[in-house]
Scaffold this active site. Structure first.
Site, PDB file in Angstrom:
ATOM      1  N   ASN A 151       0.626  -1.154  -0.099  1.00 20.47           N
ATOM      2  CA  ASN A 151      -0.239  -0.042  -0.058  1.00 20.47           C
ATOM      3  C   ASN A 151       0.865   1.225   0.136  1.00 20.47           C
ATOM      4  O   ASN A 151       1.233   1.726   1.100  1.00 20.47           O
ATOM      5  CB  ASN A 151      -0.643   0.374   1.491  1.00 20.47           C
ATOM      6  CG  ASN A 151      -2.194   1.365   1.623  1.00 20.47           C
ATOM      7  OD1 ASN A 151      -1.903   2.168   0.501  1.00 20.47           O
ATOM      8  ND2 ASN A 151      -2.801   1.157   2.969  1.00 20.47           N
ATOM      9  N   TRP A 152       1.721   2.045  -1.126  1.00 17.99           N
ATOM     10  CA  TRP A 152       1.909   3.196  -1.152  1.00 17.99           C
ATOM     11  C   TRP A 152       1.297   4.298  -0.416  1.00 17.99           C
ATOM     12  O   TRP A 152       2.036   4.548  -0.616  1.00 17.99           O
ATOM     13  CB  TRP A 152       2.124   3.080  -3.370  1.00 17.99           C
ATOM     14  CG  TRP A 152       3.004   2.037  -3.449  1.00 17.99           C
ATOM     15  CD1 TRP A 152       3.604   1.125  -2.837  1.00 17.99           C
ATOM     16  CD2 TRP A 152       2.872   2.648  -4.923  1.00 17.99           C
ATOM     17  NE1 TRP A 152       3.891   0.190  -3.342  1.00 17.99           N
ATOM     18  CE2 TRP A 152       3.862   1.230  -5.064  1.00 17.99           C
ATOM     19  CE3 TRP A 152       3.489   3.073  -6.449  1.00 17.99           C
ATOM     20  CZ2 TRP A 152       4.743   0.717  -6.184  1.00 17.99           C
ATOM     21  CZ3 TRP A 152       4.229   3.147  -7.002  1.00 17.99           C
ATOM     22  CH2 TRP A 152       5.129   1.909  -7.471  1.00 17.99           C
ATOM     23  N   LYS A 153      -0.118   4.230  -0.607  1.00 14.71           N
ATOM     24  CA  LYS A 153      -0.678   5.117  -0.075  1.00 14.71           C
ATOM     25  C   LYS A 153      -0.053   6.879  -0.168  1.00 14.71           C
ATOM     26  O   LYS A 153      -0.390   6.604  -1.893  1.00 14.71           O
ATOM     27  CB  LYS A 153      -0.165   5.924   1.977  1.00 14.71           C
ATOM     28  CG  LYS A 153      -0.019   4.514   2.725  1.00 14.71           C
ATOM     29  CD  LYS A 153      -0.366   4.880   3.790  1.00 14.71           C
ATOM     30  CE  LYS A 153       0.280   3.832   5.274  1.00 14.71           C
ATOM     31  NZ  LYS A 153      -0.288   3.793   5.933  1.00 14.71           N
TER      32      LYS A 153
ATOM     33  N   HIS B 282      -9.040   0.944   5.625  1.00 13.21           N
ATOM     34  CA  HIS B 282      -8.202   1.172   5.981  1.00 13.21           C
ATOM     35  C   HIS B 282      -7.968   1.882   6.794  1.00 13.21           C
ATOM     36  O   HIS B 282      -8.988   3.083   7.530  1.00 13.21           O
ATOM     37  CB  HIS B 282      -7.261   1.349   5.307  1.00 13.21           C
ATOM     38  CG  HIS B 282      -5.798   1.479   5.217  1.00 13.21           C
ATOM     39  ND1 HIS B 282      -5.162   2.731   6.674  1.00 13.21           N
ATOM     40  CD2 HIS B 282      -4.049   0.994   4.861  1.00 13.21           C
ATOM     41  CE1 HIS B 282      -3.984   2.842   6.687  1.00 13.21           C
ATOM     42  NE2 HIS B 282      -3.826   1.181   6.388  1.00 13.21           N
TER      43      HIS B 282
ATOM     44  N   GLU C   4      -6.616   4.497   8.304  1.00 11.09           N
ATOM     45  CA  GLU C   4      -6.817   5.494   7.610  1.00 11.09           C
ATOM     46  C   GLU C   4      -8.295   6.380   7.590  1.00 11.09           C
ATOM     47  O   GLU C   4      -8.246   7.297   7.869  1.00 11.09           O
ATOM     48  CB  GLU C   4      -6.068   6.376   6.980  1.00 11.09           C
ATOM     49  CG  GLU C   4      -4.220   6.057   7.507  1.00 11.09           C
ATOM     50  CD  GLU C   4      -3.143   5.384   7.051  1.00 11.09           C
ATOM     51  OE1 GLU C   4      -3.126   5.461   5.227  1.00 11.09           O
ATOM     52  OE2 GLU C   4      -1.785   4.926   7.434  1.00 11.09           O
TER      53      GLU C   4
ATOM     54  N   GLU D 275      -5.300  -4.862  10.602  1.00 12.57           N
ATOM     55  CA  GLU D 275      -3.378  -4.110  11.103  1.00 12.57           C
ATOM     56  C   GLU D 275      -4.258  -3.590  12.335  1.00 12.57           C
ATOM     57  O   GLU D 275      -4.968  -2.550  12.520  1.00 12.57           O
ATOM     58  CB  GLU D 275      -3.928  -3.145  10.088  1.00 12.57           C
ATOM     59  CG  GLU D 275      -3.815  -3.598   8.064  1.00 12.57           C
ATOM     60  CD  GLU D 275      -3.383  -2.451   7.704  1.00 12.57           C
ATOM     61  OE1 GLU D 275      -2.467  -3.170   6.990  1.00 12.57           O
ATOM     62  OE2 GLU D 275      -4.245  -1.755   7.567  1.00 12.57           O
TER      63      GLU D 275
ATOM     64  N   GLY E   9       2.543   2.531  10.662  1.00 13.04           N
ATOM     65  CA  GLY E   9       3.531   3.772  10.531  1.00 13.04           C
ATOM     66  C   GLY E   9       4.275   3.961  11.472  1.00 13.04           C
ATOM     67  O   GLY E   9       5.231   5.155  11.407  1.00 13.04           O
TER      68      GLY E   9
ATOM     69  N   SER F  92       3.173  -1.877  10.032  1.00 14.42           N
ATOM     70  CA  SER F  92       4.626  -2.173  10.036  1.00 14.42           C
ATOM     71  C   SER F  92       5.654  -3.324  10.114  1.00 14.42           C
ATOM     72  O   SER F  92       6.640  -3.950  10.649  1.00 14.42           O
ATOM     73  CB  SER F  92       5.752  -1.605  12.094  1.00 14.42           C
ATOM     74  OG  SER F  92       4.979  -0.310  12.359  1.00 14.42           O
TER      75      SER F  92
ATOM     76  N   GLY G 172       2.688  -1.063   4.514  1.00 14.05           N
ATOM     77  CA  GLY G 172       2.864   0.004   4.061  1.00 14.05           C
ATOM     78  C   GLY G 172       4.119   0.560   4.018  1.00 14.05           C
ATOM     79  O   GLY G 172       4.460   0.582   2.579  1.00 14.05           O
TER      80      GLY G 172
HETATM   81  C1  PEP Z   1      -0.690  -0.321   5.978  1.00 13.92           C
HETATM   82  O1  PEP Z   1      -0.563   1.052   5.522  1.00 13.92           O
HETATM   83  O2  PEP Z   1      -1.355  -1.497   5.430  1.00 13.92           O
HETATM   84  C2  PEP Z   1       0.633  -0.506   6.464  1.00 13.92           C
HETATM   85  C3  PEP Z   1       0.527  -1.541   7.191  1.00 13.92           C
HETATM   86  O3  PEP Z   1       1.058   0.699   6.715  1.00 13.92           O
HETATM   87  P1  PEP Z   1       2.834  -0.017   7.963  1.00 13.92           P
HETATM   88  O4  PEP Z   1       3.272  -1.040   7.026  1.00 13.92           O
HETATM   89  O5  PEP Z   1       3.759   1.439   7.769  1.00 13.92           O
HETATM   90  O6  PEP Z   1       2.816   0.287   8.751  1.00 13.92           O
END
Ligand code: PEP
Length: 258
Positions: free
Chosen positions: A9-11, A103, A105, A175, A181, A221, A242
């Site tokens: 997931n590049w966001k 998600h 976010e 998640e 993040g 993470s 992410g």
């Molecule tokens: C995500 O955005 O789905 C995610 C898991 O981010 P990160 O790996 O950066 O924690």
């Protein structure tokens, strides 16, 4: 069928040129190191760039292979006066195969509700695409509350209206919000505990055979250092990645850990 999946997931990151460079590196590394030269050719890789780059990204991903194109979100309606948004059918028309739904976010910054996410899941499935349905608890709930009950509630509210046949096409991503993040990762034991609970909850409504076939990904993470431990857990079928998906070498190493 339960699949091994690693999704990136590049966001809201990368310019167009940076996105093209990252994608071509990842596609080449996967082709050279993951699919053709190792026994991990059974991993499905999903890459979810920002929606403005999806059409371009499609040209970089070989059709019919193990790398799939994913979107980060879609609207819950099929079409209409929703300025600035995109629908599942529009995403399908540019070659998207998977769509991330719910998600944390999106829930946090855009106020997406379980009921709205149930509609999004419906639109994604109606278009023959695969929803990656995200669930997970806050740090406060993890420390002071019924975090398992909370995650089960998210599944009940957004997925349990589906038939067993429809649910079979859903991928779940656990998640924990406190791990996204932040650099904090759920331990392998914490991930396994929740993935097991999620599978049990699905089994309680749909039966064991259906639950055993659902892919449940871990996100929060995950990186090249901790992925192997997380992926070794019996109920962890892969990852939603992410930050670590923004570097080609690291993302490929995560895929290889699966
Ligand atoms: C995500 O955005 O789905 C995610 C898991 O981010 P990160 O790996 O950066 O924690």
């Amino acid at each position: 069928m339960r699949k091994k999946i690693v999704a990136g997931n590049w966001k809201m990151n990368k310019t167009l040129d940076e996105a093209k460079a990252l994608l071509s590196e990842v596609v080449n590394m996967i082709k050279d190191e993951v699919i053709e030269t190792s026994n991990r050719g059974d991993v499905t890789v999903v890459i979810c760039p920002p929606s403005i780059y999806l059409t371009t990204s499609r040209q970089y991903i070989p059709s019919g292979g193990r790398i799939m194109l994913g979107a980060q979100n879609c609207h819950e309606k099929e079409s209409g006066a929703y300025t600035g948004d995109v629908s599942a059918s529009m995403l399908k028309s540019v070659g998207v195969e998977y769509i991330i739904v719910g998600h944390s976010e999106r829930r946090q910054y855009f106020g997406e509700t379980n009921a709205q996410l149930a509609e999004k899941v419906d639109r994604v499935l109606e278009n023959g695409l695969v929803p990656i349905f995200c669930c997970g608890e806050s740090l406060d709930l993890r420390e002071n509350g019924d975090y398992v009950g909370f995650v089960k509630g998210q599944l009940t509210d957004s997925l349990f209206h589906l038939s067993a046949e429809a649910l079979a096409n859903v991928v779940v991503a656990y998640e924990p919000i406190w791990a996204i993040g932040t650099g904090l990762t759920a331990s392998s034991a914490q991930a396994q505990e929740m993935h097991f609970e999620i599978r049990q909850h699905i089994a309680s409504k749909y039966g064991d055979a259906v639950a055993q076939d659902i892919s449940i990904l871990y996100g929060g993470s995950a990186n090249e250092k901790n992925a192997a431990d997380l992926f070794a857990q019996p109920d962890v079928d892969g990852g939603l990645i992410g930050g670590a998906s923004l570097k080609s070498r690291e993302f490929t190493n995560v895929i290889k850990a699966r």
